[in-house]
Design an enzyme around this catalytic site. Structure first.
Site, PDB file in Angstrom:
ATOM      1  N   GLU A  40       0.813  -1.156   0.025  1.00  0.00           N
ATOM      2  CA  GLU A  40      -0.064  -0.043   0.144  1.00  0.00           C
ATOM      3  C   GLU A  40       0.896   1.401  -0.089  1.00  0.00           C
ATOM      4  OE1 GLU A  40      -3.899   1.544   2.386  1.00  0.00           O
ATOM      5  OE2 GLU A  40      -2.346   0.582   3.693  1.00  0.00           O
ATOM      6  N   LYS A 113     -10.283   0.532  -2.018  1.00  0.00           N
ATOM      7  CA  LYS A 113     -10.444   0.113  -0.461  1.00  0.00           C
ATOM      8  C   LYS A 113     -11.514   0.314   0.150  1.00  0.00           C
ATOM      9  CE  LYS A 113      -7.572   0.612   3.639  1.00  0.00           C
ATOM     10  NZ  LYS A 113      -6.289   1.401   4.027  1.00  0.00           N
ATOM     11  N   CYS A 157      -4.871  -3.507   3.536  1.00  0.00           N
ATOM     12  CA  CYS A 157      -4.379  -3.060   4.901  1.00  0.00           C
ATOM     13  C   CYS A 157      -5.718  -3.321   5.932  1.00  0.00           C
ATOM     14  CB  CYS A 157      -4.013  -1.457   4.562  1.00  0.00           C
ATOM     15  SG  CYS A 157      -3.136  -1.034   6.183  1.00  0.00           S
TER      16      CYS A 157
END
Length: 270
Positions: A40, A113, A157
């Site tokens: 990321e 995301k 993440c």
């Protein structure tokens, strides 16, 4: 097949980060990787949350996407491009997008995301505060794609804390889950390996987790520990901190063996 997770300590200069990523992709490919995954924010770790707005790209355009496409084609690998800031309908926020490129340089998939990290802690007079929602617009759709003969499930993440996302990706079951990350040192030390192994065990597939790992120019410290986990929850490879590449073999026969021995995925879902 061999897969590779790239660990970086990205800084505030876009071109410097892109050059580092190019070099590490080349290293992974030279060591035999068929699929390579970046972390990321591989392209940029700004000093302020809003700094990423200045380098946000339009889909299909821009130096970050161009580098990823060219690197995938040059080395003949499937490339999971960590994340990059993509322009959104909100001019004050970007999408945190993971783009997957095929060995011919074409875009195979894009995931925005969904879960945005927020964390606050005061410890010994030191305050940690993060709120991705200040500069990022959340995505809304899970995404899986075919890559290198595998079904690849995409996540980023903080998504790692939401098992329901991975269950949605497992219809049909994935062979590999990708989790490019920039975990904080605090949260990573407490939960990173535990969560990665749990996602591998409950979904009975491989997990590849490339991460940021070290002290950055902006003062932030990330946990690192990029790793590859097998369907039984065994950590096959890990790099604690600093720039580098970890590699492991992905064996589809191992996936089939684990699922046959313990057929958890065949149970009726609630």
């Amino acid at each position: 097949m061999k897969i590779a997770a790239v660990q970086m300590v990205s800084g505030t200069e876009l071109e410097t980060n892109l050059e580092a990523a190019r070099r590490l992709i080349a290293t992974a490919a030279a060591e035999g990787a068929t699929l390579v995954a970046l972390p990321e924010y591989f392209c940029f770790m700004g000093r302020a949350d809003t700094d990423k707005l200045a380098i946000a790209e339009t889909p299909g355009q821009g130096p970050i996407q161009r580098m990823l496409s060219e690197a995938a084609q040059e080395h003949g690998v499937w490339l999971i491009g960590g994340t990059l800031p993509m322009k959104s309908p909100d001019p004050q926020r970007v999408l945190n997008s993971c783009c997957v490129f095929a060995p011919d340089g074409s875009l195979a998939a894009r995931y925005d995301k969904i879960h945005l990290f927020r964390f606050e802690r005061d410890s010994g007079g030191v305050r940690e505060s993060y709120d991705e929602g200040r500069a990022i617009l959340a995505g809304s759709e899970p995404m899986a794609c075919d890559a290198a003969g595998l079904r690849l499930g995409l996540s980023v993440c903080y998504d790692l804390r939401f098992p329901e996302l991975y269950r949605a990706l497992m219809v049909p079951p994935c062979d590999l889950l990708s989790v490019p990350s920039a975990f904080t040192y605090t949260t990573g030390q407490a939960h990173w390996e535990l969560l990665l192994r749990a996602r591998a065990i409950e979904n009975q597939c491989y997990v590849i987790a490339p991460a940021q790992g070290g002290r950055h120019e902006n003062g932030r410290r990330t946990w690192g520990h990029s790793m590859i986990v097998d369907p039984w929850g065994e950590v096959l490879a890990v790099r604690p901190e600093g720039e580098g590449v970890v590699l492991a073999e992905l064996d589809t026969a191992r996936i089939a063996e684990v699922r046959a021995q313990l057929p958890a995925l065949s149970h009726r879902r609630c």
